[in-house]
Write an enzyme that holds these catalytic residues in place. Structure first.
Site, PDB file in Angstrom:
ATOM      1  N   ASN A   1       0.884  -1.199   0.035  1.00 19.88           N
ATOM      2  CA  ASN A   1       0.127  -0.078  -0.094  1.00 19.88           C
ATOM      3  C   ASN A   1       0.766   1.071  -0.153  1.00 19.88           C
ATOM      4  OD1 ASN A   1      -1.758   2.090   0.765  1.00 19.88           O
ATOM      5  ND2 ASN A   1      -3.016   0.695   2.158  1.00 19.88           N
TER       6      ASN A   1
ATOM      7  N   ARG B   1      -2.604  -1.618  -3.865  1.00 24.95           N
ATOM      8  CA  ARG B   1      -3.447  -0.642  -3.497  1.00 24.95           C
ATOM      9  C   ARG B   1      -3.121   0.393  -4.940  1.00 24.95           C
ATOM     10  NH1 ARG B   1      -3.665   4.667  -0.270  1.00 24.95           N
ATOM     11  NH2 ARG B   1      -5.614   5.598  -0.893  1.00 24.95           N
TER      12      ARG B   1
ATOM     13  N   HIS C   1     -11.312   6.325  -1.890  1.00 21.23           N
ATOM     14  CA  HIS C   1     -11.433   5.563  -0.780  1.00 21.23           C
ATOM     15  C   HIS C   1     -12.407   4.494  -0.858  1.00 21.23           C
ATOM     16  CE1 HIS C   1     -10.726   9.477   2.118  1.00 21.23           C
ATOM     17  NE2 HIS C   1      -9.667   8.799   1.946  1.00 21.23           N
TER      18      HIS C   1
ATOM     19  N   ARG D   1      -7.552  19.907   3.349  1.00 19.49           N
ATOM     20  CA  ARG D   1      -7.833  20.095   2.123  1.00 19.49           C
ATOM     21  C   ARG D   1      -9.381  20.945   2.385  1.00 19.49           C
ATOM     22  NH1 ARG D   1      -7.919  14.294   0.309  1.00 19.49           N
ATOM     23  NH2 ARG D   1      -5.484  13.867   0.136  1.00 19.49           N
TER      24      ARG D   1
ATOM     25  N   GLU E   1      -8.346  -1.552   5.212  1.00 17.84           N
ATOM     26  CA  GLU E   1      -8.075  -1.591   3.615  1.00 17.84           C
ATOM     27  C   GLU E   1      -7.153  -2.665   3.416  1.00 17.84           C
ATOM     28  OE1 GLU E   1      -7.131   2.793   4.271  1.00 17.84           O
ATOM     29  OE2 GLU E   1      -8.039   3.108   2.563  1.00 17.84           O
TER      30      GLU E   1
END
Ligand code: ADP
Length: 402
Positions: free
Chosen positions: A7, A98, A186, A247, A390
């Site tokens: 990942n 990923r 995501h 952000r 994940e």
């Protein structure tokens, strides 16, 4: 079956190895080996940490020469050093990566071949930081493990079934034809939460209307019906949607036009402002991390309070938007750093939706339990806190493809 997961992010590379015996377990097993590389913490050096399930944690700091050599070094600790978990690299059955951007083409996890590698490289135009890092991991693993099958698990794939009305931006077709559309991100986490929620509630995922709230440094929501994501808050890039740590989330695009007209502004600066200097950090002036912001609120800091209020306003209004797309709600899921650890965020988010018959159990919400239902028994909407995994979701995709 031994499944290796890689990942790669912009500042770190995480990896783990699962050893599965027989059927796919319902509850994520513990990996038998975990490792990470941090490229940015100490400039000019790569910090490597390796944690075998049984054995000593290894921490090393080596001069950051070539990134692929350092990834190779990390992977070699699987079968060398003091506490190896394998006899040789050939024991690995499959490797999952990923990959942040799969574009419109890659709608599911895919065995990697030359064509897939080329596509990942080409899609770097949309994900200039992440896709090259993902490809670097794929090539390094190829050198170490030879012909072991590798799988690309795309963060965009879970949102590949959005309808044109949900993914099309209202700009001239000339631009949408360049691939400018909503992709969503995501996806690996939202998909994991869909299945974990169904398993916790002992229901079929296809029978539930869910809103999954992934609230970490980056934040996004997914509206899930019939097992598929039908709407999401991130768009062409991970900048759209919710207010995040650093952000801005969605802002009036007119602001960009206004700022770009200012004499000291350029594209790189605008990118930095919106991606790294906005959100909780931008408003509070304190941090992109929720914890110091909450601490400052407790000390009476007004800007920190405003940052929290703006974050919550954005979260509630986007939950409302997902709700409209779903036409109702059975399960609300909170996950990732903030979603899993900030009871106040969950409490305030739910407070706007009591009209749905949603009743949060405030005591349970405060107990910091994981993978549990924190709604009152009589609540018409289940509210779950799920620890997102994940890496395990990537391993599951590999298991299905092997
Ligand atoms: P990423 O999106 O990078 O994977 P995480 O999911 O780990 O990040 O989320 C990181 C964020 O989680 C941190 O920036 C912090 O704001 C938040 N967080 C972690 N623990 C807590 C806590 N106890 N209370 C509030 N926020 C927390």
């Amino acid at each position: 079956m031994k499944i290796l997961v890689l990942n790669a992010g912009s500042s770190s590379q995480k990896s783990c190895l699962y050893d599965l015996d027989g059927a796919l377990p319902d509850i994520p097993p513990e990996p038998i080996w975990e490792a990470s590389i941090d490229w940015t913490h100490h400039e000019g050096f790569a910090e490597i940490k390796v944690k075998p399930k049984h054995g000593k944690v290894l921490e090393e700091e080596i001069a950051a020469t070539s990134r692929s050599e350092i990834i190779t070094h990390m992977l070699e600790t699987l079968w060398s050093g003091e506490d190896p978990v394998l006899k040789s690299p050939s024991e690995v059955d499959i490797i999952g990566h990923r990959v942040v951007h799969g574009g419109a083409e890659y709608r599911q996890s895919t065995i990697i071949n030359d064509e897939v590698k080329e596509a990942i490289a080409k899609l770097a135009i949309f994900a200039p930081v992440h896709n090259p890092a993902n490809l670097e991991g794929i090539i390094a693993a190829e050198k170490v493990f030879g012909n072991v099958p590798q799988v690309a698990v795309f963060d965009t794939a879970f949102h590949a079934h959005l309808a044109p009305a949900a993914y099309t931006y209202a700009i001239p077709t000339k631009y949408t034809e360049q691939g400018i559309r909503r992709y969503g991100f995501h996806g690996i986490s939202h998909q994991y939460c869909r299945d974990r929620a169904a398993s916790i509630l002992n229901r079929k995922a296809e029978d539930l209307r869910l809103i999954t709230c992934h609230l970490g440094n980056g934040c996004s929501l997914a509206a899930i019906r019939n097992g598929q994501s039908i709407d999401t808050t991130m768009g062409f890039t991970p900048l759209e949607g919710l207010v995040m740590g650093s952000r801005s989330g969605s802002i009036d695009a007119g602001i960009l036009i206004h700022l770009l007209r200012q004499p000291d502004m350029d594209v790189e600066k605008l990118d930095r402002i919106l991606n790294r200097e906005s959100g909780l950090l931008g408003i509070s002036g304190i941090s992109a991390d929720f914890r110091p912001v909450l601490k400052a609120i407790a000390e009476g800091n007004q800007q920190a309070q405003l940052a929290f209020d703006v974050y919550m306003h954005s979260l509630r209004s986007h939950i409302g938007s997902m709700l409209a797309s779903l036409g109702g709600l059975d399960v609300l899921v909170f996950t990732a750093g903030v979603g899993e650890n900030a009871p106040l965020v969950r409490e305030r988010a739910c407070a706007g939706f009591e009209f749905l018959g949603l009743k949060l159990d405030l005591d349970k919400n405060d107990q910091r339990l994981m993978d549990v239902d924190i709604a009152m028994p009589e609540s018409l909407v289940r509210v779950l806190v799920i620890h997102t995994q994940e890496d395990w979701e990537i391993a599951r995709e590999c298991w299905h493809l092997k």
